[in-house]
Design a protein around this motif. Structure first.
Motif, PDB file in Angstrom:
ATOM      1  N   GLU A 170       8.508  -7.638  -3.343  1.00 57.84           N
ATOM      2  CA  GLU A 170       9.626  -8.139  -4.039  1.00 57.84           C
ATOM      3  C   GLU A 170      10.342  -6.825  -4.714  1.00 57.84           C
ATOM      4  OE1 GLU A 170       6.076  -9.773  -6.734  1.00 57.84           O
ATOM      5  OE2 GLU A 170       6.707  -9.479  -4.504  1.00 57.84           O
ATOM      6  N   ASP A 171       9.473  -5.821  -5.137  1.00 54.21           N
ATOM      7  CA  ASP A 171      10.115  -4.544  -5.630  1.00 54.21           C
ATOM      8  C   ASP A 171      10.722  -3.763  -4.629  1.00 54.21           C
ATOM      9  OD1 ASP A 171       8.918  -5.042  -8.041  1.00 54.21           O
ATOM     10  OD2 ASP A 171       7.136  -3.729  -7.616  1.00 54.21           O
ATOM     11  N   ILE A 172      10.326  -3.752  -3.236  1.00 53.27           N
ATOM     12  CA  ILE A 172      11.051  -3.019  -2.121  1.00 53.27           C
ATOM     13  C   ILE A 172      12.470  -3.989  -2.054  1.00 53.27           C
ATOM     14  CG2 ILE A 172      10.859  -2.263  -0.199  1.00 53.27           C
ATOM     15  CD1 ILE A 172       7.919  -2.448  -0.105  1.00 53.27           C
ATOM     16  N   GLU A 173      12.191  -5.189  -2.097  1.00 52.93           N
ATOM     17  CA  GLU A 173      13.420  -6.120  -1.817  1.00 52.93           C
ATOM     18  C   GLU A 173      14.548  -6.003  -2.872  1.00 52.93           C
ATOM     19  OE1 GLU A 173      12.051  -9.791  -1.078  1.00 52.93           O
ATOM     20  OE2 GLU A 173      10.981  -9.380   1.135  1.00 52.93           O
ATOM     21  N   SER A 174      14.133  -5.753  -4.157  1.00 56.85           N
ATOM     22  CA  SER A 174      14.924  -5.697  -5.161  1.00 56.85           C
ATOM     23  C   SER A 174      15.718  -4.243  -5.160  1.00 56.85           C
ATOM     24  CB  SER A 174      14.442  -5.863  -6.447  1.00 56.85           C
ATOM     25  OG  SER A 174      13.503  -5.101  -6.902  1.00 56.85           O
ATOM     26  N   PHE A 175      14.955  -3.295  -4.795  1.00 54.65           N
ATOM     27  CA  PHE A 175      15.691  -2.034  -4.681  1.00 54.65           C
ATOM     28  C   PHE A 175      16.387  -1.826  -3.814  1.00 54.65           C
ATOM     29  CE2 PHE A 175      15.536   2.388  -3.464  1.00 54.65           C
ATOM     30  CZ  PHE A 175      15.903   2.974  -4.961  1.00 54.65           C
ATOM     31  N   HIS A 176      16.197  -2.678  -2.392  1.00 51.61           N
ATOM     32  CA  HIS A 176      17.092  -2.370  -1.135  1.00 51.61           C
ATOM     33  C   HIS A 176      18.424  -3.209  -1.811  1.00 51.61           C
ATOM     34  CE1 HIS A 176      14.107  -1.636   2.232  1.00 51.61           C
ATOM     35  NE2 HIS A 176      14.270  -0.599   1.370  1.00 51.61           N
ATOM     36  N   GLU A 177      18.178  -4.328  -2.415  1.00 49.33           N
ATOM     37  CA  GLU A 177      19.474  -5.011  -2.910  1.00 49.33           C
ATOM     38  C   GLU A 177      20.461  -3.960  -3.874  1.00 49.33           C
ATOM     39  OE1 GLU A 177      18.451  -8.666  -4.958  1.00 49.33           O
ATOM     40  OE2 GLU A 177      17.491  -9.333  -3.134  1.00 49.33           O
ATOM     41  N   PHE A 178      19.602  -3.102  -4.619  1.00 51.83           N
ATOM     42  CA  PHE A 178      20.328  -2.535  -5.677  1.00 51.83           C
ATOM     43  C   PHE A 178      21.095  -1.043  -5.128  1.00 51.83           C
ATOM     44  CE2 PHE A 178      20.140   0.890  -8.814  1.00 51.83           C
ATOM     45  CZ  PHE A 178      21.089   0.337  -9.745  1.00 51.83           C
ATOM     46  N   ILE A 179      20.228  -0.347  -4.077  1.00 52.58           N
ATOM     47  CA  ILE A 179      20.505   0.700  -3.698  1.00 52.58           C
ATOM     48  C   ILE A 179      22.058   0.913  -2.997  1.00 52.58           C
ATOM     49  CG2 ILE A 179      19.399   0.762  -1.592  1.00 52.58           C
ATOM     50  CD1 ILE A 179      19.445   3.984  -3.947  1.00 52.58           C
ATOM     51  N   PRO A 180      22.433   0.013  -1.973  1.00 53.06           N
ATOM     52  CA  PRO A 180      23.709   0.094  -1.484  1.00 53.06           C
ATOM     53  C   PRO A 180      24.804   0.232  -2.473  1.00 53.06           C
ATOM     54  CG  PRO A 180      22.180  -1.459  -0.250  1.00 53.06           C
ATOM     55  CD  PRO A 180      21.566  -1.120  -1.753  1.00 53.06           C
ATOM     56  N   ASN A 181      24.701  -0.420  -3.320  1.00 52.44           N
ATOM     57  CA  ASN A 181      25.705  -0.541  -4.801  1.00 52.44           C
ATOM     58  C   ASN A 181      25.720   0.778  -5.284  1.00 52.44           C
ATOM     59  OD1 ASN A 181      26.653  -3.075  -3.717  1.00 52.44           O
ATOM     60  ND2 ASN A 181      25.001  -4.008  -4.803  1.00 52.44           N
ATOM     61  N   CYS A 182      24.935   1.680  -5.241  1.00 48.14           N
ATOM     62  CA  CYS A 182      25.010   3.136  -6.182  1.00 48.14           C
ATOM     63  C   CYS A 182      25.961   3.938  -5.620  1.00 48.14           C
ATOM     64  CB  CYS A 182      23.459   3.521  -6.217  1.00 48.14           C
ATOM     65  SG  CYS A 182      22.279   2.503  -6.991  1.00 48.14           S
ATOM     66  N   THR A 183      26.520   4.592  -6.456  1.00 51.51           N
ATOM     67  CA  THR A 183      27.591   5.558  -6.185  1.00 51.51           C
ATOM     68  C   THR A 183      27.161   6.814  -6.936  1.00 51.51           C
ATOM     69  OG1 THR A 183      29.064   4.723  -8.074  1.00 51.51           O
ATOM     70  CG2 THR A 183      29.545   3.861  -5.926  1.00 51.51           C
ATOM     71  N   ARG A 184      26.454   6.927  -7.816  1.00 54.29           N
ATOM     72  CA  ARG A 184      26.236   8.267  -8.714  1.00 54.29           C
ATOM     73  C   ARG A 184      24.479   8.019  -9.015  1.00 54.29           C
ATOM     74  NH1 ARG A 184      27.874  10.426 -12.819  1.00 54.29           N
ATOM     75  NH2 ARG A 184      28.572  12.330 -12.030  1.00 54.29           N
ATOM     76  N   VAL A 185      23.701   8.962  -8.092  1.00 56.48           N
ATOM     77  CA  VAL A 185      22.298   9.066  -8.259  1.00 56.48           C
ATOM     78  C   VAL A 185      21.990  10.288  -8.472  1.00 56.48           C
ATOM     79  CG1 VAL A 185      20.239   8.299  -7.009  1.00 56.48           C
ATOM     80  CG2 VAL A 185      22.372   7.068  -6.603  1.00 56.48           C
ATOM     81  N   LEU A 186      20.764  10.391  -9.153  1.00 53.36           N
ATOM     82  CA  LEU A 186      19.946  11.550  -9.560  1.00 53.36           C
ATOM     83  C   LEU A 186      18.467  11.507  -8.949  1.00 53.36           C
ATOM     84  CD1 LEU A 186      20.849  12.959 -13.109  1.00 53.36           C
ATOM     85  CD2 LEU A 186      21.045  14.030 -11.008  1.00 53.36           C
ATOM     86  N   ALA A 187      18.054  12.466  -8.662  1.00 50.12           N
ATOM     87  CA  ALA A 187      16.658  12.645  -8.048  1.00 50.12           C
ATOM     88  C   ALA A 187      16.058  13.613  -9.072  1.00 50.12           C
ATOM     89  CB  ALA A 187      16.221  13.002  -6.795  1.00 50.12           C
ATOM     90  N   LEU A 188      14.778  13.497  -9.825  1.00 53.60           N
ATOM     91  CA  LEU A 188      14.061  14.518 -10.381  1.00 53.60           C
ATOM     92  C   LEU A 188      12.754  14.939  -9.352  1.00 53.60           C
ATOM     93  CD1 LEU A 188      13.681  16.488 -12.710  1.00 53.60           C
ATOM     94  CD2 LEU A 188      12.539  14.619 -14.006  1.00 53.60           C
ATOM     95  N   ILE A 189      12.569  16.019  -8.939  1.00 46.58           N
ATOM     96  CA  ILE A 189      11.584  15.961  -7.972  1.00 46.58           C
ATOM     97  C   ILE A 189      10.594  17.169  -8.486  1.00 46.58           C
ATOM     98  CG2 ILE A 189      11.064  17.287  -5.774  1.00 46.58           C
ATOM     99  CD1 ILE A 189      14.218  16.292  -5.069  1.00 46.58           C
ATOM    100  N   GLY A 190       9.379  16.753  -8.219  1.00 43.21           N
ATOM    101  CA  GLY A 190       8.280  17.675  -8.374  1.00 43.21           C
ATOM    102  C   GLY A 190       7.290  18.131  -7.511  1.00 43.21           C
ATOM    103  N   ALA A 191       5.995  18.742  -7.700  1.00 38.97           N
ATOM    104  CA  ALA A 191       5.360  18.967  -6.708  1.00 38.97           C
ATOM    105  C   ALA A 191       4.635  17.904  -5.915  1.00 38.97           C
ATOM    106  CB  ALA A 191       4.050  19.753  -7.359  1.00 38.97           C
ATOM    107  N   GLY A 192       4.723  16.919  -6.429  1.00 29.52           N
ATOM    108  CA  GLY A 192       4.174  15.505  -5.519  1.00 29.52           C
ATOM    109  C   GLY A 192       4.974  15.290  -4.272  1.00 29.52           C
ATOM    110  N   LEU A 193       6.160  15.643  -4.178  1.00 32.52           N
ATOM    111  CA  LEU A 193       7.187  15.314  -3.089  1.00 32.52           C
ATOM    112  C   LEU A 193       6.432  16.123  -1.953  1.00 32.52           C
ATOM    113  CD1 LEU A 193       9.678  14.290  -1.921  1.00 32.52           C
ATOM    114  CD2 LEU A 193      10.794  16.783  -2.328  1.00 32.52           C
TER     115      LEU A 193
END
Length: 313
Positions: free
Chosen positions: A12-35
């Motif tokens: 349900e968390d994956i599905e709710s994120f999938h519902e949200f992400i297509p409507n995003c127009t301005r997004v940030l990512a903060l990236i660390g060593a785990g990537l």
């Protein structure tokens, strides 16, 4: 598009994120060593620890370079080499593809210096390297402003080449074809030849100064131009989402970017293998915590935008 399961993560968390992400127009990512964990790269302290009986944190200073530039260049040449042996993983490619699709609406703030995001094709104008890069070099002469970006020579000068293990008969046989097994020069028991200062990287512009790695050392300011670019994006309008990937975001400036993004209306999505590594201020209603490897999680989370990810082999 049906959501695919990710082991260990609620559907349900994956599905709710999938519902949200297509409507995003301005997004940030903060990236660390785990990537970069799935690429086989250790964190800075993991790479260093006691590096040839020297604390890696003590080598990453201007004072250390001034006192012993050959030792510091050995350390950074080793790090450059190990990062070049690694390959970008699916998370790097997923973020790069998302950045291309968002056309300026997605900016990444990376604390990594390993060069894997650029090698995955992440557009440089939307990738802010707050700690610099192992593959940038700059002149130490106060009167010279020479900077070279994207120098992937390995080694950067012949004197920094990794030695062969001549005690190993298979390596001796391989010397004839130049296919040698490299030593782990982080092991202090491995004998290394001395390097004269004249054989270290020198500036091709002024012909006087030593070149140094283009990373931010302890005690140095973060690059103004990078910080300004990040602030300009944050201040330009509301932010829909900040993804906190492979970092605890506990220190400045990382922690401040989560707080700033929240103040602009952003929801937070954490992607981290440590289930206790919550962002500054903790988790809020509407946030997501995806406890898993970014290489497995990100391609699926971003699939509504990037489609099925093709990773070069």
């Amino acid at each position: 598009m049906a959501s695919k399961p990710i082991p260990g993560i609620k559907q349900e968390d994956i599905e709710s994120f999938h519902e949200f992400i297509p409507n995003c127009t301005r997004v940030l990512a903060l990236i660390g060593a785990g990537l970069s964990a799935s690429s086989g790269l250790a964190t800075f302290r993991g790479v260093g620890g006691l590096w040839r009986n020297h604390d890696a944190m003590q080598l990453a200073t201007p004072e250390a370079f001034q006192a012993n530039p050959a030792l510091v260049w050995r350390f950074y040449s080793y790090r450059r080499h190990m990062a070049l042996k690694a390959n970008p993983n699916p998370a790097h490619y997923a973020l790069a593809e998302y950045s291309k699709r968002m056309n300026g609406g997605f900016h990444s703030i990376s604390q990594n210096v390993d060069g894997l995001s650029p090698r995955a094709g992440h557009p440089s104008e939307y990738l802010h390297l707050v700690h610099g890069s192992l593959y940038d070099v700059k002149c130490t002469n106060f009167f010279c402003s020479y900077i070279e970006k994207g120098n992937y020579a390995d080694p950067i000068v012949p004197a920094l080449d990794l030695p062969a293990d001549e005690s190993d008969p298979t390596t001796i046989d391989a010397l004839a074809t130049r296919q040698v097994r490299e030593l782990d020069i982080s092991d202090a028991s491995v004998q290394l030849p001395e390097i004269a200062e004249k054989d270290l990287p020198h500036c091709p512009s002024c012909n006087e100064g030593l070149l140094r790695p283009g990373v931010v050392w302890f005690g140095e300011w973060l690059p103004d131009s990078v910080i300004n670019d990040i602030d300009n994006f944050i201040n330009a309008g509301p932010i829909d989402l900040i993804m906190v990937i492979g970092t605890g975001a506990k220190v400045y400036p990382a922690a401040s970017y989560v707080i700033k993004a929240r103040s602009k209306g952003a929801r937070v999505a954490v992607i981290n293998t440590d289930p206790d590594d919550e962002p500054p201020g903790g988790m809020k209603k509407g946030d997501w915590f995806f406890n898993g490897d970014a290489a497995a999680v990100l391609p699926e989370l971003l699939r509504p935008i990037i489609g099925e990810l093709a990773v070069p082999t």
